[in-house]
Design a protein around this motif. Structure first.
Motif, PDB file in Angstrom:
ATOM      1  N   GLU A 260      53.487  31.151  54.279  1.00 18.67           N
ATOM      2  CA  GLU A 260      53.686  32.394  53.533  1.00 18.67           C
ATOM      3  C   GLU A 260      52.830  32.426  52.271  1.00 18.67           C
ATOM      4  O   GLU A 260      52.266  33.470  51.913  1.00 18.67           O
ATOM      5  CB  GLU A 260      55.159  32.556  53.171  1.00 18.67           C
ATOM      6  N   ALA A 261      52.725  31.291  51.583  1.00 16.81           N
ATOM      7  CA  ALA A 261      51.922  31.239  50.362  1.00 16.81           C
ATOM      8  C   ALA A 261      50.463  31.560  50.659  1.00 16.81           C
ATOM      9  O   ALA A 261      49.816  32.327  49.931  1.00 16.81           O
ATOM     10  CB  ALA A 261      52.053  29.860  49.712  1.00 16.81           C
ATOM     11  N   ALA A 262      49.923  30.960  51.725  1.00 13.52           N
ATOM     12  CA  ALA A 262      48.546  31.251  52.110  1.00 13.52           C
ATOM     13  C   ALA A 262      48.386  32.715  52.506  1.00 13.52           C
ATOM     14  O   ALA A 262      47.364  33.348  52.199  1.00 13.52           O
ATOM     15  CB  ALA A 262      48.123  30.342  53.265  1.00 13.52           C
ATOM     16  N   ALA A 263      49.406  33.266  53.176  1.00  9.36           N
ATOM     17  CA  ALA A 263      49.351  34.670  53.581  1.00  9.36           C
ATOM     18  C   ALA A 263      49.400  35.588  52.365  1.00  9.36           C
ATOM     19  O   ALA A 263      48.669  36.594  52.299  1.00  9.36           O
ATOM     20  CB  ALA A 263      50.504  34.989  54.530  1.00  9.36           C
ATOM     21  N   TRP A 264      50.250  35.276  51.399  1.00  6.41           N
ATOM     22  CA  TRP A 264      50.285  36.067  50.167  1.00  6.41           C
ATOM     23  C   TRP A 264      48.910  36.094  49.507  1.00  6.41           C
ATOM     24  O   TRP A 264      48.431  37.150  49.087  1.00  6.41           O
ATOM     25  CB  TRP A 264      51.282  35.471  49.173  1.00  6.41           C
ATOM     26  N   TYR A 265      48.295  34.937  49.423  1.00  6.49           N
ATOM     27  CA  TYR A 265      46.991  34.837  48.772  1.00  6.49           C
ATOM     28  C   TYR A 265      45.951  35.664  49.524  1.00  6.49           C
ATOM     29  O   TYR A 265      45.145  36.372  48.913  1.00  6.49           O
ATOM     30  CB  TYR A 265      46.568  33.372  48.721  1.00  6.49           C
ATOM     31  N   TRP A 266      45.973  35.581  50.853  1.00  7.79           N
ATOM     32  CA  TRP A 266      44.991  36.319  51.647  1.00  7.79           C
ATOM     33  C   TRP A 266      45.178  37.832  51.499  1.00  7.79           C
ATOM     34  O   TRP A 266      44.204  38.579  51.379  1.00  7.79           O
ATOM     35  CB  TRP A 266      45.077  35.908  53.109  1.00  7.79           C
ATOM     36  N   HIS A 267      46.419  38.293  51.499  1.00  3.62           N
ATOM     37  CA  HIS A 267      46.666  39.728  51.325  1.00  3.62           C
ATOM     38  C   HIS A 267      46.260  40.183  49.923  1.00  3.62           C
ATOM     39  O   HIS A 267      45.766  41.312  49.755  1.00  3.62           O
ATOM     40  CB  HIS A 267      48.138  40.049  51.592  1.00  3.62           C
ATOM     41  N   PHE A 268      46.448  39.324  48.938  1.00  8.89           N
ATOM     42  CA  PHE A 268      45.967  39.632  47.589  1.00  8.89           C
ATOM     43  C   PHE A 268      44.452  39.806  47.585  1.00  8.89           C
ATOM     44  O   PHE A 268      43.920  40.748  46.973  1.00  8.89           O
ATOM     45  CB  PHE A 268      46.383  38.512  46.636  1.00  8.89           C
ATOM     46  N   VAL A 269      43.752  38.915  48.269  1.00  8.90           N
ATOM     47  CA  VAL A 269      42.290  39.012  48.364  1.00  8.90           C
ATOM     48  C   VAL A 269      41.890  40.320  49.045  1.00  8.90           C
ATOM     49  O   VAL A 269      40.919  40.979  48.642  1.00  8.90           O
ATOM     50  CB  VAL A 269      41.731  37.799  49.137  1.00  8.90           C
ATOM     51  N   ASP A 270      42.632  40.732  50.067  1.00  5.99           N
ATOM     52  CA  ASP A 270      42.358  41.996  50.753  1.00  5.99           C
ATOM     53  C   ASP A 270      42.482  43.175  49.802  1.00  5.99           C
ATOM     54  O   ASP A 270      41.627  44.076  49.775  1.00  5.99           O
ATOM     55  CB  ASP A 270      43.321  42.188  51.928  1.00  5.99           C
ATOM     56  N   VAL A 271      43.566  43.209  49.031  1.00  7.33           N
ATOM     57  CA  VAL A 271      43.815  44.328  48.122  1.00  7.33           C
ATOM     58  C   VAL A 271      42.739  44.398  47.042  1.00  7.33           C
ATOM     59  O   VAL A 271      42.245  45.486  46.707  1.00  7.33           O
ATOM     60  CB  VAL A 271      45.217  44.203  47.501  1.00  7.33           C
ATOM     61  N   VAL A 272      42.363  43.237  46.499  1.00  9.29           N
ATOM     62  CA  VAL A 272      41.304  43.222  45.479  1.00  9.29           C
ATOM     63  C   VAL A 272      40.011  43.798  46.043  1.00  9.29           C
ATOM     64  O   VAL A 272      39.305  44.557  45.376  1.00  9.29           O
ATOM     65  CB  VAL A 272      41.077  41.787  44.952  1.00  9.29           C
ATOM     66  N   TRP A 273      39.685  43.449  47.295  1.00 14.54           N
ATOM     67  CA  TRP A 273      38.456  43.966  47.887  1.00 14.54           C
ATOM     68  C   TRP A 273      38.487  45.489  48.015  1.00 14.54           C
ATOM     69  O   TRP A 273      37.459  46.147  47.824  1.00 14.54           O
ATOM     70  CB  TRP A 273      38.197  43.337  49.254  1.00 14.54           C
ATOM     71  N   LEU A 274      39.641  46.071  48.332  1.00 15.36           N
ATOM     72  CA  LEU A 274      39.726  47.528  48.447  1.00 15.36           C
ATOM     73  C   LEU A 274      39.384  48.189  47.106  1.00 15.36           C
ATOM     74  O   LEU A 274      38.626  49.162  47.059  1.00 15.36           O
ATOM     75  CB  LEU A 274      41.124  47.940  48.905  1.00 15.36           C
ATOM     76  N   PHE A 275      39.942  47.656  46.012  1.00 16.77           N
ATOM     77  CA  PHE A 275      39.595  48.178  44.690  1.00 16.77           C
ATOM     78  C   PHE A 275      38.123  47.959  44.401  1.00 16.77           C
ATOM     79  O   PHE A 275      37.431  48.846  43.875  1.00 16.77           O
ATOM     80  CB  PHE A 275      40.444  47.488  43.613  1.00 16.77           C
ATOM     81  N   LEU A 276      37.616  46.788  44.743  1.00 15.68           N
ATOM     82  CA  LEU A 276      36.222  46.450  44.480  1.00 15.68           C
ATOM     83  C   LEU A 276      35.278  47.356  45.266  1.00 15.68           C
ATOM     84  O   LEU A 276      34.273  47.835  44.733  1.00 15.68           O
ATOM     85  CB  LEU A 276      35.994  44.985  44.836  1.00 15.68           C
ATOM     86  N   PHE A 277      35.610  47.606  46.525  1.00 15.67           N
ATOM     87  CA  PHE A 277      34.765  48.463  47.355  1.00 15.67           C
ATOM     88  C   PHE A 277      34.661  49.863  46.766  1.00 15.67           C
ATOM     89  O   PHE A 277      33.571  50.454  46.707  1.00 15.67           O
ATOM     90  CB  PHE A 277      35.333  48.534  48.772  1.00 15.67           C
ATOM     91  N   VAL A 278      35.786  50.394  46.308  1.00 14.35           N
ATOM     92  CA  VAL A 278      35.799  51.753  45.768  1.00 14.35           C
ATOM     93  C   VAL A 278      35.060  51.814  44.442  1.00 14.35           C
ATOM     94  O   VAL A 278      34.194  52.690  44.217  1.00 14.35           O
ATOM     95  CB  VAL A 278      37.239  52.268  45.606  1.00 14.35           C
ATOM     96  N   VAL A 279      35.346  50.889  43.521  1.00 11.43           N
ATOM     97  CA  VAL A 279      34.833  50.968  42.164  1.00 11.43           C
ATOM     98  C   VAL A 279      33.387  50.482  42.061  1.00 11.43           C
ATOM     99  O   VAL A 279      32.570  51.100  41.362  1.00 11.43           O
ATOM    100  CB  VAL A 279      35.738  50.148  41.205  1.00 11.43           C
ATOM    101  N   VAL A 280      33.054  49.406  42.746  1.00 10.92           N
ATOM    102  CA  VAL A 280      31.725  48.814  42.599  1.00 10.92           C
ATOM    103  C   VAL A 280      30.720  49.450  43.557  1.00 10.92           C
ATOM    104  O   VAL A 280      29.579  49.748  43.172  1.00 10.92           O
ATOM    105  CB  VAL A 280      31.786  47.289  42.830  1.00 10.92           C
ATOM    106  N   TYR A 281      31.107  49.654  44.818  1.00 10.66           N
ATOM    107  CA  TYR A 281      30.160  50.137  45.810  1.00 10.66           C
ATOM    108  C   TYR A 281      30.146  51.667  45.957  1.00 10.66           C
ATOM    109  O   TYR A 281      29.085  52.269  46.085  1.00 10.66           O
ATOM    110  CB  TYR A 281      30.487  49.520  47.184  1.00 10.66           C
ATOM    111  N   TRP A 282      31.312  52.266  45.968  1.00  8.32           N
ATOM    112  CA  TRP A 282      31.427  53.670  46.350  1.00  8.32           C
ATOM    113  C   TRP A 282      31.172  54.619  45.192  1.00  8.32           C
ATOM    114  O   TRP A 282      30.345  55.535  45.272  1.00  8.32           O
ATOM    115  CB  TRP A 282      32.816  53.921  46.938  1.00  8.32           C
ATOM    116  N   LEU A 283      31.896  54.436  44.091  1.00  4.55           N
ATOM    117  CA  LEU A 283      31.812  55.381  42.965  1.00  4.55           C
ATOM    118  C   LEU A 283      30.524  55.209  42.164  1.00  4.55           C
ATOM    119  O   LEU A 283      30.015  54.107  42.028  1.00  4.55           O
ATOM    120  CB  LEU A 283      33.016  55.185  42.052  1.00  4.55           C
TER     121      LEU A 283
END
Length: 283
Positions: A260-283
């Motif tokens: 579960e700890a590894a899964a929490w970390y991986w989902h956190f990494v996923d969420v950060v990438w969504l913000f990063l994709f929008v703010v750094v690449y898209w906008l």
């Protein structure tokens, strides 16, 4: 036995904290010496990494053995959950600082510098537009677009989150094959993500003239995407360890917090990438 598990397990004194402290001391001092061109710097740096790896294998191996021998009860499990939660919160603040720096530059600093007589403080023709390239003609670069490798990597990470959740469901219902296959798919998708990011960096340097020193855009781009890539690497290593442990027969539907700890970390990494994709690449 049940009464013992309700009490908090106190491990024996360990040598690993002091070994980890020595490793970090060698790692930091070696890096500083290397940057300042001191001959022994690289040797001290890699020596620190080697000791750190030894410490990680030894300490985590000890924790795994204690867990598998049934020494951890509900109180220890609760402590692990709080610890992992606060660790991920610290990582959230880590990225919040980087996103905050990008917001400050784009929304506040550049528009402010483009007003009044501030242009004279910078260079002729400065407009305050994003991305900012710099005063020299050779500094010109092409910004990284969103619809290509970044969009593909977004799809890859979202898919990896689904395969990891599928693996978790397999663990909960006792389907060991589903657990192993889901973990393997997640690790492979993480490796593909990192491979595409390496290709993206190579393309940016060789064809787009986008470098780490390409003004504030280059600095923030590589800072955010590079540190996120580091987190993907750490997450993939964690999930690889979970895969090997699953193959070894570890975890049950009732006791599997390491997974579960590894899964929490991986989902956190996923969420950060969504913000990063929008703010750094898209906008």
């Amino acid at each position: 036995m049940t009464e013992a598990l309700e009490r908090y397990f106190v491990p024996e004194p360990s040598k690993f904290p002091i070994i980890g402290a020595i490793a970090l001391l060698l790692f930091g001092s070696g890096a500083a010496m290397w940057l300042n061109k001191v001959g022994a710097g690289p040797w001290i740096f890699f020596g620190g990494i080697a000791i750190l790896i030894y410490m990680l294998f030894g300490w985590f191996g000890q924790v795994v053995r204690e867990s598998e021998s049934g020494l951890y009860g509900k109180n220890v499990d609760k402590s692990f959950r709080w610890s992992m939660g606060w660790f991920i919160f610290s990582e959230v603040m880590f990225f919040a600082a980087f996103f905050g720096a990008l917001f400050y530059v784009r929304v506040l600093a550049l528009p402010s510098l483009a007003t009044g007589d501030n242009e004279a403080l910078l260079w002729e023709g400065f407009t305050g537009a994003w991305p900012s390239s710099g005063p020299r003609a050779g500094d010109a670069f092409t910004p990284m677009g969103a619809w290509g490798i970044p969009a593909i990597n977004t799809l890859i990470l979202l898919t990896s989150g689904a395969t990891l959740t599928w693996a978790h469901y397999g663990l909960l219902k006792g389907a060991r094959g589903q657990l192993k296959l889901g973990l393997l798919a997640t690790v492979v998708l993480g490796a593909i993500f990192l491979s595409l990011q390496i290709y993206e960096y190579t393309h940016a340097y060789s064809e787009l003239n986008l470098r780490l020193d390409s003004g504030i855009y280059g600095s923030t781009f590589y800072l955010l995407t590079g540190f996120h890539g580091l987190h993907v690497t750490v997450g993939a290593i964690m999930l690889t360890v979970m895969l090997f442990r699953a193959i070894a027969g570890h975890f049950s539907a009732e006791h599997h917090f390491a997974f579960e700890a590894a899964a929490w970390y991986w989902h956190f990494v996923d969420v950060v990438w969504l913000f990063l994709f929008v703010v750094v690449y898209w906008l």
